[in-house]
Design a protein around this motif. Structure first.
Motif, PDB file in Angstrom:
ATOM      1  N   ALA A  66       0.830  -1.215   0.000  1.00 56.08           N
ATOM      2  CA  ALA A  66       0.000   0.000   0.000  1.00 56.08           C
ATOM      3  C   ALA A  66       0.862   1.262   0.000  1.00 56.08           C
ATOM      4  N   VAL A  67       1.959   1.243   0.773  1.00 54.76           N
ATOM      5  CA  VAL A  67       2.847   2.418   0.837  1.00 54.76           C
ATOM      6  C   VAL A  67       3.542   2.628  -0.509  1.00 54.76           C
ATOM      7  N   ASN A  68       4.072   1.543  -1.084  1.00 48.89           N
ATOM      8  CA  ASN A  68       4.833   1.650  -2.333  1.00 48.89           C
ATOM      9  C   ASN A  68       3.960   1.598  -3.581  1.00 48.89           C
ATOM     10  N   LYS A  69       2.652   1.408  -3.367  1.00 48.52           N
ATOM     11  CA  LYS A  69       1.690   1.287  -4.485  1.00 48.52           C
ATOM     12  C   LYS A  69       2.126   0.194  -5.465  1.00 48.52           C
ATOM     13  N   THR A  70       2.487  -0.977  -4.886  1.00 48.50           N
ATOM     14  CA  THR A  70       2.853  -2.131  -5.703  1.00 48.50           C
ATOM     15  C   THR A  70       1.923  -3.286  -5.329  1.00 48.50           C
ATOM     16  N   SER A  71       2.134  -4.430  -5.958  1.00 46.69           N
ATOM     17  CA  SER A  71       1.309  -5.598  -5.623  1.00 46.69           C
ATOM     18  C   SER A  71       1.850  -6.242  -4.350  1.00 46.69           C
ATOM     19  N   GLU A  72       0.999  -7.039  -3.698  1.00 53.06           N
ATOM     20  CA  GLU A  72       1.448  -7.760  -2.499  1.00 53.06           C
ATOM     21  C   GLU A  72       2.551  -8.750  -2.851  1.00 53.06           C
ATOM     22  N   THR A  73       2.436  -9.360  -4.021  1.00 55.31           N
ATOM     23  CA  THR A  73       3.442 -10.341  -4.465  1.00 55.31           C
ATOM     24  C   THR A  73       4.813  -9.672  -4.540  1.00 55.31           C
ATOM     25  N   GLU A  74       4.833  -8.450  -5.080  1.00 58.62           N
ATOM     26  CA  GLU A  74       6.073  -7.681  -5.196  1.00 58.62           C
ATOM     27  C   GLU A  74       6.609  -7.356  -3.796  1.00 58.62           C
ATOM     28  N   ALA A  75       5.711  -6.994  -2.883  1.00 57.54           N
ATOM     29  CA  ALA A  75       6.116  -6.661  -1.503  1.00 57.54           C
ATOM     30  C   ALA A  75       6.703  -7.886  -0.805  1.00 57.54           C
ATOM     31  N   VAL A  76       6.080  -9.055  -0.992  1.00 57.81           N
ATOM     32  CA  VAL A  76       6.588 -10.294  -0.377  1.00 57.81           C
ATOM     33  C   VAL A  76       7.989 -10.588  -0.919  1.00 57.81           C
TER      34      VAL A  76
END
Length: 199
Positions: free
Chosen positions: A152-162
């Motif tokens: 949410a902070v980086n405005k990316t997908s959860e998959t990318e965050a993981v």
């Protein structure tokens, strides 16, 4: 009970359309600000949608401080959380049930750094012994909370965050050695549990 949806943009610094962190449920989005009449009193409510859990929560504006709802972390906090997962795991030598309670309290605190500590302490690389079912559950819960907020902070997908979190977990060489030693210690304590669960 009459409910009127307000176009109202802001209450206590929170506005519609904004992502927030609700400690007990993680990242949600404020979809509306409503007014309800309950027993003659007018009550303002924030309507929060938790997309992944397919859940909607209505939180009275007056209760915002007491439930610990907060804005998303800033980029500096995300950076610190990612540094935290690269750190050395700290596994207390207490009974698992006690540690599990502490991990759960950290996950439900809504504090990104505390959640990152749980991810760091419960992470197992492929070369390490397998986790017990309850350890894995807590690890996944912490990883899920952390990745949702970073996404949410980086405005990316959860998959990318993981992926970003896991890259940071794998970065620390000293971590691998420390984790292997910690696992060997824990392994002898938890051996019986693991055997029971495997059976």
């Amino acid at each position: 009970m009459a409910t009127t949806a307000k176009k109202a943009a802001q209450r206590q610094g929170f506005k519609t359309g904004e992502h927030i962190v609700y400690p007990a449920h993680g990242v949600g989005q404020i979809t509306a600000i409503e007014e309800q009449n309950v027993a003659g009193f007018s009550l303002e409510l924030l309507v929060i949608s938790f997309e992944q859990d397919k859940m909607t929560l209505r939180v009275p504006v007056a209760k915002i401080p007491s439930v610990g709802m907060r804005k998303l972390s800033d980029a500096a906090a995300v950076k610190k959380a990612l540094e935290t997962v690269r750190g050395r795991p700290r596994v207390k030598r207490t009974m698992w049930s006690r540690r599990a309670q502490e991990y759960e309290a950290k996950i439900n605190s809504g504090d990104l750094i505390a959640i990152a500590e749980v991810v760091r302490d419960l992470y197992r690389s492929e070369s390490q012994p397998e986790q017990s079912y309850s350890e894995r559950q807590l690890y996944e819960a912490a990883l899920d909370r952390m990745s949702r907020e970073i996404a949410a902070v980086n405005k990316t997908s959860e998959t990318e965050a993981v992926r970003q979190i896991e890259q940071n977990l794998a970065k620390s060489e000293s971590r691998k050695a420390a984790a292997a030693a910690a696992a060997a210690e824990t392994d002898s304590e938890d051996d019986e549990d693991t055997q029971e669960e495997a059976a």
